[in-house]
Scaffold this motif. Structure first.
Motif, PDB file in Angstrom:
ATOM      1  N   ALA A  62       0.856  -1.186   0.000  1.00 12.77           N
ATOM      2  CA  ALA A  62       0.000   0.000   0.000  1.00 12.77           C
ATOM      3  C   ALA A  62       0.889   1.231   0.000  1.00 12.77           C
ATOM      4  O   ALA A  62       1.886   1.294   0.729  1.00 12.77           O
ATOM      5  CB  ALA A  62      -0.886  -0.005   1.243  1.00 12.77           C
ATOM      6  N   HIS A  63       0.535   2.205  -0.842  1.00 15.41           N
ATOM      7  CA  HIS A  63       1.262   3.472  -0.919  1.00 15.41           C
ATOM      8  C   HIS A  63       0.232   4.576  -1.083  1.00 15.41           C
ATOM      9  O   HIS A  63      -0.809   4.366  -1.715  1.00 15.41           O
ATOM     10  CB  HIS A  63       2.239   3.455  -2.094  1.00 15.41           C
ATOM     11  N   LYS A  64       0.513   5.754  -0.556  1.00 15.29           N
ATOM     12  CA  LYS A  64      -0.469   6.843  -0.594  1.00 15.29           C
ATOM     13  C   LYS A  64      -0.708   7.405  -1.984  1.00 15.29           C
ATOM     14  O   LYS A  64      -1.833   7.742  -2.329  1.00 15.29           O
ATOM     15  CB  LYS A  64      -0.036   7.980   0.336  1.00 15.29           C
ATOM     16  N   THR A  65       0.335   7.525  -2.804  1.00 16.83           N
ATOM     17  CA  THR A  65       0.188   8.254  -4.063  1.00 16.83           C
ATOM     18  C   THR A  65       0.579   7.506  -5.326  1.00 16.83           C
ATOM     19  O   THR A  65       0.172   7.917  -6.415  1.00 16.83           O
ATOM     20  CB  THR A  65       1.017   9.559  -4.022  1.00 16.83           C
ATOM     21  N   LEU A  66       1.363   6.462  -5.245  1.00 11.48           N
ATOM     22  CA  LEU A  66       1.779   5.760  -6.462  1.00 11.48           C
ATOM     23  C   LEU A  66       0.564   5.145  -7.149  1.00 11.48           C
ATOM     24  O   LEU A  66      -0.359   4.684  -6.485  1.00 11.48           O
ATOM     25  CB  LEU A  66       2.789   4.661  -6.138  1.00 11.48           C
ATOM     26  N   PRO A  67       0.550   5.128  -8.468  1.00 12.14           N
ATOM     27  CA  PRO A  67      -0.585   4.541  -9.190  1.00 12.14           C
ATOM     28  C   PRO A  67      -0.766   3.067  -8.843  1.00 12.14           C
ATOM     29  O   PRO A  67       0.213   2.325  -8.715  1.00 12.14           O
ATOM     30  CB  PRO A  67      -0.198   4.702 -10.665  1.00 12.14           C
ATOM     31  N   LEU A  68      -2.017   2.673  -8.676  1.00 14.96           N
ATOM     32  CA  LEU A  68      -2.304   1.261  -8.435  1.00 14.96           C
ATOM     33  C   LEU A  68      -1.784   0.456  -9.616  1.00 14.96           C
ATOM     34  O   LEU A  68      -1.933   0.861 -10.763  1.00 14.96           O
ATOM     35  CB  LEU A  68      -3.803   1.044  -8.237  1.00 14.96           C
ATOM     36  N   VAL A  85       7.458  -5.388  -5.423  1.00 18.07           N
ATOM     37  CA  VAL A  85       6.056  -5.497  -5.031  1.00 18.07           C
ATOM     38  C   VAL A  85       5.187  -4.691  -5.988  1.00 18.07           C
ATOM     39  O   VAL A  85       5.663  -3.762  -6.652  1.00 18.07           O
ATOM     40  CB  VAL A  85       5.814  -5.020  -3.577  1.00 18.07           C
ATOM     41  N   ARG A  86       3.920  -5.056  -6.024  1.00 15.39           N
ATOM     42  CA  ARG A  86       2.937  -4.334  -6.839  1.00 15.39           C
ATOM     43  C   ARG A  86       2.056  -3.514  -5.895  1.00 15.39           C
ATOM     44  O   ARG A  86       1.553  -4.036  -4.897  1.00 15.39           O
ATOM     45  CB  ARG A  86       2.095  -5.330  -7.642  1.00 15.39           C
ATOM     46  N   ILE A  87       1.863  -2.250  -6.209  1.00 14.06           N
ATOM     47  CA  ILE A  87       1.007  -1.385  -5.390  1.00 14.06           C
ATOM     48  C   ILE A  87      -0.449  -1.704  -5.722  1.00 14.06           C
ATOM     49  O   ILE A  87      -0.877  -1.559  -6.863  1.00 14.06           O
ATOM     50  CB  ILE A  87       1.290   0.116  -5.661  1.00 14.06           C
ATOM     51  N   ASN A  88      -1.197  -2.168  -4.703  1.00 16.70           N
ATOM     52  CA  ASN A  88      -2.604  -2.496  -4.929  1.00 16.70           C
ATOM     53  C   ASN A  88      -3.527  -1.921  -3.854  1.00 16.70           C
ATOM     54  O   ASN A  88      -4.713  -2.215  -3.831  1.00 16.70           O
ATOM     55  CB  ASN A  88      -2.804  -4.013  -5.025  1.00 16.70           C
ATOM     56  N   ASP A  89      -2.963  -1.087  -2.974  1.00 15.59           N
ATOM     57  CA  ASP A  89      -3.768  -0.541  -1.886  1.00 15.59           C
ATOM     58  C   ASP A  89      -3.268   0.849  -1.519  1.00 15.59           C
ATOM     59  O   ASP A  89      -2.205   1.275  -1.979  1.00 15.59           O
ATOM     60  CB  ASP A  89      -3.685  -1.479  -0.669  1.00 15.59           C
ATOM     61  N   ARG A  90      -4.048   1.548  -0.717  1.00 16.41           N
ATOM     62  CA  ARG A  90      -3.687   2.885  -0.250  1.00 16.41           C
ATOM     63  C   ARG A  90      -3.302   2.827   1.219  1.00 16.41           C
ATOM     64  O   ARG A  90      -3.850   2.062   1.997  1.00 16.41           O
ATOM     65  CB  ARG A  90      -4.853   3.865  -0.444  1.00 16.41           C
ATOM     66  N   GLY A  91      -2.382   3.666   1.591  1.00 18.87           N
ATOM     67  CA  GLY A  91      -1.861   3.723   2.952  1.00 18.87           C
ATOM     68  C   GLY A  91      -0.362   3.904   2.849  1.00 18.87           C
ATOM     69  O   GLY A  91       0.152   4.095   1.747  1.00 18.87           O
ATOM     70  N   ASP A 100       3.276   0.351   3.250  1.00 17.64           N
ATOM     71  CA  ASP A 100       2.823  -0.810   4.017  1.00 17.64           C
ATOM     72  C   ASP A 100       2.963  -2.021   3.114  1.00 17.64           C
ATOM     73  O   ASP A 100       2.383  -2.054   2.028  1.00 17.64           O
ATOM     74  CB  ASP A 100       1.345  -0.674   4.412  1.00 17.64           C
ATOM     75  N   LEU A 101       3.686  -3.012   3.552  1.00 15.10           N
ATOM     76  CA  LEU A 101       3.927  -4.202   2.747  1.00 15.10           C
ATOM     77  C   LEU A 101       3.064  -5.362   3.220  1.00 15.10           C
ATOM     78  O   LEU A 101       2.683  -5.427   4.391  1.00 15.10           O
ATOM     79  CB  LEU A 101       5.397  -4.598   2.849  1.00 15.10           C
ATOM     80  N   SER A 102       2.786  -6.274   2.316  1.00 12.13           N
ATOM     81  CA  SER A 102       2.095  -7.504   2.710  1.00 12.13           C
ATOM     82  C   SER A 102       3.015  -8.297   3.630  1.00 12.13           C
ATOM     83  O   SER A 102       4.238  -8.100   3.640  1.00 12.13           O
ATOM     84  CB  SER A 102       1.753  -8.333   1.475  1.00 12.13           C
ATOM     85  N   ARG A 103       2.436  -9.212   4.383  1.00  7.33           N
ATOM     86  CA  ARG A 103       3.233 -10.030   5.301  1.00  7.33           C
ATOM     87  C   ARG A 103       4.294 -10.821   4.531  1.00  7.33           C
ATOM     88  O   ARG A 103       5.434 -10.954   4.980  1.00  7.33           O
ATOM     89  CB  ARG A 103       2.338 -10.982   6.087  1.00  7.33           C
ATOM     90  N   GLY A 104       3.924 -11.328   3.359  1.00  9.15           N
ATOM     91  CA  GLY A 104       4.862 -12.095   2.542  1.00  9.15           C
ATOM     92  C   GLY A 104       6.071 -11.280   2.118  1.00  9.15           C
ATOM     93  O   GLY A 104       7.207 -11.766   2.161  1.00  9.15           O
TER      94      GLY A 104
END
Length: 133
Positions: A62-68, A85-91, A100-104
């Motif tokens: 999750a990133h606040k501003t990077l394009p999904l 990683v691929r940005i798929n969420d906001r935060g 914010d990274l996934s647990r993996g």
């Protein structure tokens, strides 16, 4: 009544003239450079901002501003480990956190037990070659 109809037509014409400009601005993607800051991890079972279900074992973030859909290389500055990683969420929504990274992803970066670490984020294509100071 004719006056109202003409005003409505004029406003539609004016909005049609300006609409392409607004669309072009909305489609403009911010360029990703080098970023350094705090990272944490999360493992929820809910929908992400992209609409997909959060998969804690996937290489996502999750990133606040990077394009999904953007792909970025994240390097743990404490141990040198890196993942894409691929940005798929906001935060994240905590002051001082950059991503914010996934647990993996956090597991591969080696900071599960710590919960957070300092990272460097850069385009996955390697177009940026500098390092965080």
């Amino acid at each position: 009544m004719k006056f109202v109809t003409m005003m409505a037509a004029a406003s539609l014409t004016a909005s049609a003239l300006f609409a392409p400009t607004l669309v072009q601005q909305a489609d403009a993607k911010p360029k990703l450079g080098l970023s350094c800051g705090g990272a944490s991890w999360y493992a929820l079972r809910s929908r992400t901002a992209s609409g997909e279900m959060m998969n804690p074992s996937a290489m996502t973030a999750a990133h606040k501003t990077l394009p999904l859909g953007s792909k970025v290389k994240v390097t743990n500055l404490r141990n040198g480990k890196a993942v894409v990683v691929r940005i798929n969420d906001r935060g994240p929504f905590i002051k001082g956190r950059l991503i914010d990274l996934s647990r993996g992803a956090a597991k591969k970066l080696g900071f599960i037990n710590a919960g957070h670490t300092r990272v460097q984020i850069e385009p996955a294509d390697g177009s940026v070659t500098q390092d965080c100071a």
